[in-house]
Design a protein around this motif. Sequence first.
Motif, PDB file in Angstrom:
ATOM      1  N   ASP A  86      -8.979  14.218  40.125  1.00  0.00           N
ATOM      2  CA  ASP A  86      -9.809  13.058  40.463  1.00  0.00           C
ATOM      3  C   ASP A  86     -11.049  13.087  39.581  1.00  0.00           C
ATOM      4  N   LYS A 122     -13.008  10.830  38.479  1.00  0.00           N
ATOM      5  CA  LYS A 122     -14.201  10.041  38.812  1.00  0.00           C
ATOM      6  C   LYS A 122     -15.106  10.866  39.725  1.00  0.00           C
ATOM      7  N   SER A 163     -11.382   5.193  30.601  1.00  0.00           N
ATOM      8  CA  SER A 163     -10.819   4.121  31.443  1.00  0.00           C
ATOM      9  C   SER A 163     -11.570   3.977  32.771  1.00  0.00           C
ATOM     10  N   LYS A 204     -12.202   0.605  34.450  1.00  0.00           N
ATOM     11  CA  LYS A 204     -11.100  -0.370  34.607  1.00  0.00           C
ATOM     12  C   LYS A 204     -11.123  -1.078  35.958  1.00  0.00           C
ATOM     13  N   GLU A 205     -11.768  -0.443  36.973  1.00  0.00           N
ATOM     14  CA  GLU A 205     -11.856  -1.143  38.272  1.00  0.00           C
ATOM     15  C   GLU A 205     -12.716  -2.393  38.147  1.00  0.00           C
ATOM     16  N   ILE A 206     -13.635  -2.362  37.184  1.00  0.00           N
ATOM     17  CA  ILE A 206     -14.560  -3.497  37.068  1.00  0.00           C
ATOM     18  C   ILE A 206     -13.985  -4.584  36.155  1.00  0.00           C
ATOM     19  N   ASP A 207     -13.439  -4.188  35.003  1.00  0.00           N
ATOM     20  CA  ASP A 207     -13.014  -5.211  34.038  1.00  0.00           C
ATOM     21  C   ASP A 207     -11.600  -4.961  33.513  1.00  0.00           C
ATOM     22  N   ALA A 208     -10.826  -4.210  34.279  1.00  0.00           N
ATOM     23  CA  ALA A 208      -9.459  -3.849  33.878  1.00  0.00           C
ATOM     24  C   ALA A 208      -9.465  -3.115  32.525  1.00  0.00           C
ATOM     25  N   GLU A 225     -18.873   6.115  44.368  1.00  0.00           N
ATOM     26  CA  GLU A 225     -18.376   5.086  45.288  1.00  0.00           C
ATOM     27  C   GLU A 225     -19.232   5.025  46.547  1.00  0.00           C
TER      28      GLU A 225
END
Length: 407
Positions: free
Chosen positions: A160, A162, A308, A311-315, A392
Amino acid sequence: MDPLSRRKMLKAGGALGALGALGVAAPAQAQSLWTWSPSGSVAGAGAGVDPRWVWDEEADPLVASLLDRGDVPMVNQLLRGWTKNGQPLPAGLPADVHQFIERARVLPSWVDQGKLATAVQFNEKRGLYLGVLYGLASGMMSTVIPKEARAVYYSKGGADMKDRISKTAKLGYDIGTANAYQPDGSMIVTAVKTRLAHAGVRHLLPQSREWTDVAPEDIPISQRDLMVTWHSLPTTVMRKLNAWHVPIPARDSAAFLHLWQVAAHMLGIKDEYIPSSWSEANAQADQILDPVLAPTPEGIALADILLSLGKEIDAGLLSKPILGSFTRFMLGNQIANWLQIPRDLLWDSLLRSFWGPFIAVREALLPLPLAPECYWLFDEFLRKLALLFLSEGQSINIEIPVGNRDF
Ligand code: HEM
Protein backbone atom coordinates in the motif's frame (compact mmCIF):
# COMPACT_ATOMS: atom_id res chain seq x y z
CA MET A 1 24.71 -28.61 -2.11
CA ASP A 2 24.02 -27.10 1.32
CA PRO A 3 20.93 -24.86 1.57
CA LEU A 4 23.00 -21.75 2.20
CA SER A 5 25.12 -22.05 -0.93
CA ARG A 6 22.00 -22.89 -2.92
CA ARG A 7 20.33 -19.76 -1.62
CA LYS A 8 23.38 -17.68 -2.52
CA MET A 9 23.35 -19.14 -6.05
CA LEU A 10 19.67 -18.46 -6.42
CA LYS A 11 20.21 -14.91 -5.26
CA ALA A 12 23.07 -14.36 -7.67
CA GLY A 13 21.04 -15.90 -10.51
CA GLY A 14 17.95 -13.90 -9.63
CA ALA A 15 19.77 -10.62 -9.37
CA LEU A 16 21.81 -11.15 -12.52
CA GLY A 17 18.78 -12.39 -14.42
CA ALA A 18 16.83 -9.29 -13.50
CA LEU A 19 19.69 -7.03 -14.47
CA GLY A 20 20.19 -8.86 -17.73
CA ALA A 21 16.52 -8.32 -18.55
CA LEU A 22 17.04 -4.62 -17.95
CA GLY A 23 20.18 -4.48 -20.02
CA VAL A 24 22.20 -3.20 -17.07
CA ALA A 25 25.80 -4.06 -16.34
CA ALA A 26 26.28 -6.00 -13.12
CA PRO A 27 28.99 -3.63 -11.77
CA ALA A 28 26.28 -1.04 -11.20
CA GLN A 29 25.27 -3.24 -8.27
CA ALA A 30 28.75 -3.37 -6.80
CA GLN A 31 29.31 -1.88 -3.36
CA SER A 32 32.22 0.50 -3.14
CA LEU A 33 34.93 0.15 -0.52
CA TRP A 34 34.40 2.04 2.70
CA THR A 35 37.29 4.45 3.12
CA TRP A 36 35.42 7.44 4.57
CA SER A 37 37.16 8.44 7.77
CA PRO A 38 35.30 8.89 11.08
CA SER A 39 37.44 12.00 11.62
CA GLY A 40 35.00 13.70 9.23
CA SER A 41 32.00 12.75 11.37
CA VAL A 42 30.11 14.64 14.06
CA ALA A 43 31.82 12.31 16.57
CA GLY A 44 35.23 13.27 15.19
CA ALA A 45 36.53 9.74 15.79
CA GLY A 46 35.44 6.12 15.59
CA ALA A 47 36.47 2.58 14.79
CA GLY A 48 36.05 3.13 11.04
CA VAL A 49 34.21 -0.19 10.56
CA ASP A 50 32.34 -0.42 7.25
CA PRO A 51 28.74 0.43 8.30
CA ARG A 52 27.53 -2.30 5.92
CA TRP A 53 28.16 -4.63 8.87
CA VAL A 54 26.51 -2.46 11.51
CA TRP A 55 22.77 -2.42 12.19
CA ASP A 56 21.06 -1.26 15.43
CA GLU A 57 22.34 -3.15 18.42
CA GLU A 58 19.78 -1.65 20.80
CA ALA A 59 16.54 -1.54 18.80
CA ASP A 60 17.01 -4.81 16.86
CA PRO A 61 17.02 -7.29 19.77
CA LEU A 62 14.22 -5.37 21.48
CA VAL A 63 11.88 -5.45 18.48
CA ALA A 64 12.82 -9.04 17.63
CA SER A 65 11.78 -9.98 21.15
CA LEU A 66 8.52 -7.98 20.87
CA LEU A 67 7.69 -9.79 17.62
CA ASP A 68 8.54 -13.18 19.09
CA ARG A 69 6.43 -12.64 22.18
CA GLY A 70 3.50 -11.19 20.20
CA ASP A 71 3.57 -7.78 21.91
CA VAL A 72 3.86 -5.61 18.78
CA PRO A 73 0.12 -4.90 18.24
CA MET A 74 -0.23 -3.80 21.88
CA VAL A 75 2.90 -1.60 21.69
CA ASN A 76 1.75 -0.04 18.39
CA GLN A 77 -1.66 0.67 19.87
CA LEU A 78 -0.19 2.34 22.97
CA LEU A 79 2.35 4.33 20.95
CA ARG A 80 -0.45 5.87 18.88
CA GLY A 81 -1.01 8.07 21.92
CA TRP A 82 2.59 9.30 21.91
CA THR A 83 2.70 12.15 19.41
CA LYS A 84 4.68 15.04 20.93
CA ASN A 85 8.39 15.07 21.73
CA GLY A 86 7.97 16.26 25.30
CA GLN A 87 4.97 14.08 26.14
CA PRO A 88 5.36 11.37 28.80
CA LEU A 89 5.19 7.86 27.36
CA PRO A 90 1.82 6.12 27.58
CA ALA A 91 1.29 3.97 30.66
CA GLY A 92 1.30 0.21 30.12
CA LEU A 93 4.27 -0.05 27.75
CA PRO A 94 6.48 -3.08 28.47
CA ALA A 95 9.41 -1.99 30.66
CA ASP A 96 12.04 -2.76 27.99
CA VAL A 97 10.22 -0.61 25.40
CA HIS A 98 9.76 2.22 27.89
CA GLN A 99 13.45 2.19 28.83
CA PHE A 100 14.57 2.03 25.20
CA ILE A 101 12.41 4.98 24.14
CA GLU A 102 13.47 7.07 27.14
CA ARG A 103 17.10 6.61 26.01
CA ALA A 104 16.38 6.98 22.30
CA ARG A 105 14.36 10.21 22.60
CA VAL A 106 17.28 12.16 24.14
CA LEU A 107 18.81 14.66 21.70
CA PRO A 108 22.56 14.28 21.11
CA SER A 109 24.96 16.31 23.28
CA TRP A 110 26.15 18.14 20.16
CA VAL A 111 22.72 19.54 19.22
CA ASP A 112 22.99 23.25 18.45
CA GLN A 113 19.72 25.08 19.20
CA GLY A 114 21.00 28.18 17.38
CA LYS A 115 21.43 26.19 14.17
CA LEU A 116 18.01 24.61 14.59
CA ALA A 117 16.50 28.11 14.90
CA THR A 118 18.27 29.20 11.70
CA ALA A 119 16.99 26.07 9.97
CA VAL A 120 13.44 27.19 10.75
CA GLN A 121 14.02 30.40 8.78
CA PHE A 122 15.59 28.43 5.96
CA ASN A 123 12.58 26.10 5.79
CA GLU A 124 10.29 29.12 5.84
CA LYS A 125 11.98 30.71 2.84
CA ARG A 126 12.66 27.58 0.79
CA GLY A 127 9.76 25.31 1.86
CA LEU A 128 8.35 24.96 -1.63
CA TYR A 129 11.62 23.78 -3.16
CA LEU A 130 12.18 21.45 -0.21
CA GLY A 131 8.74 19.89 -0.63
CA VAL A 132 9.20 19.36 -4.35
CA LEU A 133 12.71 18.01 -3.89
CA TYR A 134 11.88 15.65 -1.01
CA GLY A 135 8.96 14.26 -2.98
CA LEU A 136 10.33 14.08 -6.49
CA ALA A 137 14.10 14.00 -6.18
CA SER A 138 14.58 12.04 -2.92
CA GLY A 139 11.35 10.03 -3.18
CA MET A 140 11.93 8.91 -6.75
CA MET A 141 15.64 8.36 -6.12
CA SER A 142 14.68 5.79 -3.48
CA THR A 143 13.35 3.61 -6.32
CA VAL A 144 16.81 3.41 -7.91
CA ILE A 145 18.54 2.52 -4.66
CA PRO A 146 18.32 -1.25 -5.16
CA LYS A 147 18.47 -2.38 -1.53
CA GLU A 148 15.85 0.15 -0.48
CA ALA A 149 13.57 -0.60 -3.43
CA ARG A 150 13.64 -4.32 -2.67
CA ALA A 151 13.15 -3.82 1.08
CA VAL A 152 10.16 -1.58 0.51
CA TYR A 153 8.65 -3.76 -2.23
CA TYR A 154 8.72 -6.99 -0.21
CA SER A 155 7.82 -5.46 3.18
CA LYS A 156 4.24 -4.98 4.28
CA GLY A 157 4.31 -1.31 3.30
CA GLY A 158 5.06 -2.21 -0.33
CA ALA A 159 1.48 -3.43 -0.73
CA ASP A 160 0.00 0.00 0.00
CA MET A 161 2.35 2.65 -1.29
CA LYS A 162 -0.01 5.54 -0.68
CA ASP A 163 -0.11 4.70 3.02
CA ARG A 164 3.63 4.20 3.10
CA ILE A 165 4.33 7.49 1.33
CA SER A 166 2.03 9.32 3.72
CA LYS A 167 4.21 8.07 6.60
CA THR A 168 7.43 9.10 4.88
CA ALA A 169 5.83 12.45 3.99
CA LYS A 170 5.02 12.87 7.67
CA LEU A 171 8.73 12.68 8.45
CA GLY A 172 9.42 15.27 5.73
CA TYR A 173 6.68 17.45 7.21
CA ASP A 174 7.72 17.07 10.85
CA ILE A 175 11.37 17.89 10.19
CA GLY A 176 10.30 21.10 8.44
CA THR A 177 8.12 22.45 11.24
CA ALA A 178 9.29 25.33 13.41
CA ASN A 179 9.25 23.20 16.57
CA ALA A 180 10.59 19.96 15.01
CA TYR A 181 12.82 19.00 17.95
CA GLN A 182 11.15 21.13 20.63
CA PRO A 183 8.94 19.57 23.31
CA ASP A 184 5.73 20.53 21.43
CA GLY A 185 7.07 19.24 18.07
CA SER A 186 6.90 15.70 16.68
CA MET A 187 10.16 14.93 14.88
CA ILE A 188 11.73 13.03 17.80
CA VAL A 189 8.63 10.83 18.04
CA THR A 190 8.61 10.23 14.28
CA ALA A 191 12.32 9.37 14.18
CA VAL A 192 12.17 6.99 17.16
CA LYS A 193 9.08 5.24 15.75
CA THR A 194 10.85 4.92 12.40
CA ARG A 195 13.86 3.42 14.18
CA LEU A 196 11.53 0.81 15.71
CA ALA A 197 9.86 0.15 12.33
CA HIS A 198 13.27 -0.41 10.72
CA ALA A 199 14.21 -2.84 13.50
CA GLY A 200 10.99 -4.74 12.74
CA VAL A 201 11.90 -4.91 9.04
CA ARG A 202 15.36 -6.30 9.91
CA HIS A 203 13.73 -9.15 11.79
CA LEU A 204 10.92 -9.82 9.32
CA LEU A 205 12.35 -9.46 5.81
CA PRO A 206 14.87 -12.31 6.20
CA GLN A 207 11.78 -14.51 6.70
CA SER A 208 10.38 -13.47 3.29
CA ARG A 209 11.21 -16.01 0.56
CA GLU A 210 10.59 -13.39 -2.09
CA TRP A 211 13.10 -11.00 -0.50
CA THR A 212 15.77 -13.59 0.30
CA ASP A 213 15.67 -14.85 -3.29
CA VAL A 214 16.74 -11.47 -4.70
CA ALA A 215 18.50 -9.52 -1.96
CA PRO A 216 22.29 -9.75 -1.86
CA GLU A 217 22.41 -9.08 1.89
CA ASP A 218 21.21 -11.30 4.75
CA ILE A 219 19.94 -8.50 7.00
CA PRO A 220 18.44 -5.33 5.49
CA ILE A 221 18.83 -1.67 6.48
CA SER A 222 22.46 -1.58 7.61
CA GLN A 223 23.88 1.70 8.87
CA ARG A 224 25.47 2.09 5.45
CA ASP A 225 22.06 1.68 3.79
CA LEU A 226 20.66 4.27 6.18
CA MET A 227 23.36 6.74 5.17
CA VAL A 228 22.75 6.01 1.47
CA THR A 229 19.10 6.95 1.92
CA TRP A 230 20.07 9.89 4.10
CA HIS A 231 22.15 11.23 1.18
CA SER A 232 19.16 10.84 -1.12
CA LEU A 233 17.52 13.39 1.18
CA PRO A 234 19.57 16.40 2.40
CA THR A 235 22.66 15.87 0.24
CA THR A 236 20.62 15.46 -2.94
CA VAL A 237 18.40 18.42 -2.01
CA MET A 238 21.39 20.68 -1.38
CA ARG A 239 23.08 19.53 -4.60
CA LYS A 240 19.94 20.45 -6.55
CA LEU A 241 19.49 23.82 -4.84
CA ASN A 242 23.09 24.64 -5.73
CA ALA A 243 22.57 23.45 -9.30
CA TRP A 244 19.52 25.75 -9.57
CA HIS A 245 21.64 28.66 -8.30
CA VAL A 246 19.39 29.28 -5.31
CA PRO A 247 21.50 31.68 -3.24
CA ILE A 248 21.91 30.06 0.17
CA PRO A 249 24.09 31.76 2.79
CA ALA A 250 26.62 29.41 4.43
CA ARG A 251 24.84 29.87 7.76
CA ASP A 252 21.54 28.57 6.30
CA SER A 253 23.09 25.62 4.56
CA ALA A 254 24.97 24.62 7.75
CA ALA A 255 21.68 24.88 9.65
CA PHE A 256 19.88 22.65 7.13
CA LEU A 257 22.67 20.10 7.43
CA HIS A 258 22.36 20.21 11.21
CA LEU A 259 18.64 19.52 11.07
CA TRP A 260 19.42 16.30 9.23
CA GLN A 261 22.46 15.39 11.34
CA VAL A 262 20.16 15.37 14.36
CA ALA A 263 17.60 13.32 12.39
CA ALA A 264 20.28 10.75 11.55
CA HIS A 265 21.22 10.43 15.21
CA MET A 266 17.57 10.06 16.26
CA LEU A 267 17.09 7.36 13.59
CA GLY A 268 19.78 5.35 15.34
CA ILE A 269 22.71 6.10 13.04
CA LYS A 270 25.99 6.14 14.95
CA ASP A 271 27.63 9.54 15.26
CA GLU A 272 30.84 8.23 13.67
CA TYR A 273 28.99 7.81 10.34
CA ILE A 274 27.21 11.20 10.32
CA PRO A 275 29.17 13.75 8.25
CA SER A 276 30.22 16.90 10.10
CA SER A 277 30.17 19.24 7.07
CA TRP A 278 28.83 19.46 3.54
CA SER A 279 32.23 18.63 2.08
CA GLU A 280 32.36 15.48 4.21
CA ALA A 281 28.75 14.68 3.26
CA ASN A 282 29.51 15.07 -0.44
CA ALA A 283 32.64 12.94 -0.15
CA GLN A 284 30.66 10.19 1.58
CA ALA A 285 27.80 10.42 -0.95
CA ASP A 286 30.28 10.19 -3.86
CA GLN A 287 31.46 6.93 -2.33
CA ILE A 288 28.22 5.29 -1.21
CA LEU A 289 25.24 6.87 -3.00
CA ASP A 290 26.23 7.61 -6.58
CA PRO A 291 27.81 4.19 -7.37
CA VAL A 292 24.86 2.13 -6.10
CA LEU A 293 22.08 3.80 -8.12
CA ALA A 294 20.64 1.24 -10.53
CA PRO A 295 17.28 -0.03 -11.77
CA THR A 296 15.59 -3.11 -10.38
CA PRO A 297 12.26 -4.64 -11.36
CA GLU A 298 11.01 -3.76 -7.86
CA GLY A 299 12.13 -0.13 -8.17
CA ILE A 300 10.51 0.23 -11.59
CA ALA A 301 7.24 -1.13 -10.20
CA LEU A 302 7.39 1.20 -7.18
CA ALA A 303 8.17 4.22 -9.35
CA ASP A 304 5.15 3.49 -11.52
CA ILE A 305 2.92 3.30 -8.44
CA LEU A 306 4.32 6.59 -7.13
CA LEU A 307 3.82 8.40 -10.43
CA SER A 308 0.27 7.06 -10.60
CA LEU A 309 -0.73 8.36 -7.14
CA GLY A 310 -2.81 11.14 -8.69
CA LYS A 311 -4.97 8.76 -10.72
CA GLU A 312 -7.87 8.99 -8.24
CA ILE A 313 -8.09 12.67 -9.06
CA ASP A 314 -7.51 12.82 -12.82
CA ALA A 315 -7.22 9.18 -13.89
CA GLY A 316 -3.49 9.92 -14.22
CA LEU A 317 -4.11 11.90 -17.40
CA LEU A 318 -2.35 15.04 -16.24
CA SER A 319 -0.64 14.15 -12.97
CA LYS A 320 1.33 11.16 -14.28
CA PRO A 321 3.05 12.97 -17.18
CA ILE A 322 3.73 15.98 -14.97
CA LEU A 323 5.25 13.88 -12.17
CA GLY A 324 7.21 11.89 -14.77
CA SER A 325 8.58 15.06 -16.33
CA PHE A 326 9.49 16.46 -12.91
CA THR A 327 11.39 13.23 -12.18
CA ARG A 328 13.26 13.48 -15.49
CA PHE A 329 14.00 17.13 -14.82
CA MET A 330 15.21 16.51 -11.25
CA LEU A 331 17.11 13.25 -11.65
CA GLY A 332 18.17 13.35 -15.30
CA ASN A 333 17.62 11.19 -18.36
CA GLN A 334 19.53 8.15 -17.20
CA ILE A 335 17.43 7.59 -14.08
CA ALA A 336 14.18 8.51 -15.87
CA ASN A 337 15.01 5.98 -18.61
CA TRP A 338 15.90 3.32 -16.03
CA LEU A 339 12.48 3.88 -14.50
CA GLN A 340 10.89 3.60 -17.97
CA ILE A 341 9.31 7.03 -17.66
CA PRO A 342 8.15 8.09 -21.13
CA ARG A 343 9.28 11.43 -22.47
CA ASP A 344 6.58 14.09 -22.56
CA LEU A 345 7.28 16.76 -25.12
CA LEU A 346 5.08 19.40 -23.52
CA TRP A 347 5.96 19.04 -19.83
CA ASP A 348 9.63 18.20 -20.38
CA SER A 349 10.14 21.39 -22.36
CA LEU A 350 7.96 23.53 -20.07
CA LEU A 351 10.02 22.54 -17.05
CA ARG A 352 13.29 23.07 -18.89
CA SER A 353 12.18 26.55 -19.99
CA PHE A 354 10.29 27.87 -16.99
CA TRP A 355 11.63 26.31 -13.79
CA GLY A 356 14.76 28.52 -13.83
CA PRO A 357 12.82 31.78 -14.34
CA PHE A 358 10.22 30.68 -11.76
CA ILE A 359 12.98 30.28 -9.17
CA ALA A 360 14.60 33.55 -10.21
CA VAL A 361 11.32 35.47 -9.71
CA ARG A 362 10.61 33.80 -6.37
CA GLU A 363 14.12 34.56 -5.14
CA ALA A 364 13.95 38.15 -6.40
CA LEU A 365 10.75 38.76 -4.41
CA LEU A 366 12.10 37.15 -1.23
CA PRO A 367 13.64 40.34 0.26
CA LEU A 368 10.22 42.12 0.13
CA PRO A 369 8.55 42.72 3.49
CA LEU A 370 6.43 39.73 4.58
CA ALA A 371 7.54 37.62 1.58
CA PRO A 372 9.00 34.78 3.71
CA GLU A 373 5.80 34.67 5.80
CA CYS A 374 3.59 34.64 2.68
CA TYR A 375 5.69 31.94 1.06
CA TRP A 376 5.50 29.90 4.24
CA LEU A 377 1.72 30.19 4.43
CA PHE A 378 1.26 29.18 0.81
CA ASP A 379 3.77 26.33 1.03
CA GLU A 380 2.26 25.13 4.31
CA PHE A 381 -1.14 25.00 2.62
CA LEU A 382 0.30 22.81 -0.16
CA ARG A 383 2.11 20.55 2.34
CA LYS A 384 -1.03 20.07 4.44
CA LEU A 385 -3.08 19.39 1.29
CA ALA A 386 -0.56 16.76 0.12
CA LEU A 387 -0.59 15.05 3.53
CA LEU A 388 -4.39 15.11 3.64
CA PHE A 389 -4.60 13.50 0.19
CA LEU A 390 -1.98 10.86 0.99
CA SER A 391 -3.44 9.96 4.37
CA GLU A 392 -7.03 10.06 3.10
CA GLY A 393 -7.89 12.24 6.07
CA GLN A 394 -6.82 9.61 8.62
CA SER A 395 -4.22 10.25 11.32
CA ILE A 396 -0.78 9.01 10.25
CA ASN A 397 0.78 6.42 12.57
CA ILE A 398 4.24 5.02 11.99
CA GLU A 399 4.16 1.49 13.40
CA ILE A 400 6.28 -1.61 13.82
CA PRO A 401 5.27 -4.05 11.07
CA VAL A 402 4.09 -7.50 12.12
CA GLY A 403 4.59 -9.29 8.82
CA ASN A 404 5.87 -9.05 5.27
CA ARG A 405 3.95 -8.38 2.10
CA ASP A 406 1.69 -11.23 1.00
CA PHE A 407 2.15 -12.49 -2.55
C1 HEM B 1 9.83 2.48 7.09
C2 HEM B 1 12.13 6.73 6.76
C3 HEM B 1 16.11 4.33 5.42
C4 HEM B 1 13.29 0.56 4.32
C5 HEM B 1 10.13 3.81 7.18
C6 HEM B 1 9.26 4.83 7.69
C7 HEM B 1 9.88 6.02 7.57
C8 HEM B 1 11.17 5.77 7.00
C9 HEM B 1 9.33 7.39 7.95
C10 HEM B 1 7.89 4.57 8.29
C11 HEM B 1 6.92 4.38 7.20
C12 HEM B 1 6.18 3.11 7.29
O1 HEM B 1 5.99 2.57 8.37
O2 HEM B 1 5.75 2.63 6.24
C13 HEM B 1 13.44 6.43 6.46
C14 HEM B 1 14.56 7.37 6.51
C15 HEM B 1 15.68 6.69 6.17
C16 HEM B 1 15.27 5.34 5.86
C17 HEM B 1 14.43 8.85 6.88
C18 HEM B 1 17.12 7.13 6.08
C19 HEM B 1 17.59 8.27 6.51
C20 HEM B 1 15.68 3.12 4.94
C21 HEM B 1 16.50 2.16 4.25
C22 HEM B 1 15.70 1.10 3.93
C23 HEM B 1 14.37 1.39 4.44
C24 HEM B 1 17.97 2.35 3.97
C25 HEM B 1 16.04 -0.17 3.21
C26 HEM B 1 17.23 -0.48 2.76
C27 HEM B 1 12.12 0.74 5.03
C28 HEM B 1 11.07 -0.26 5.11
C29 HEM B 1 10.08 0.27 5.93
C30 HEM B 1 10.55 1.60 6.32
C31 HEM B 1 11.07 -1.61 4.42
C32 HEM B 1 8.81 -0.38 6.42
C33 HEM B 1 7.73 -0.37 5.43
C34 HEM B 1 6.52 -1.08 5.99
O3 HEM B 1 6.45 -2.28 5.92
O4 HEM B 1 5.65 -0.39 6.50
N1 HEM B 1 11.31 4.41 6.78
N2 HEM B 1 13.92 5.22 6.06
N3 HEM B 1 14.40 2.62 5.05
N4 HEM B 1 11.77 1.83 5.76
FE1 HEM B 1 12.85 3.49 5.98
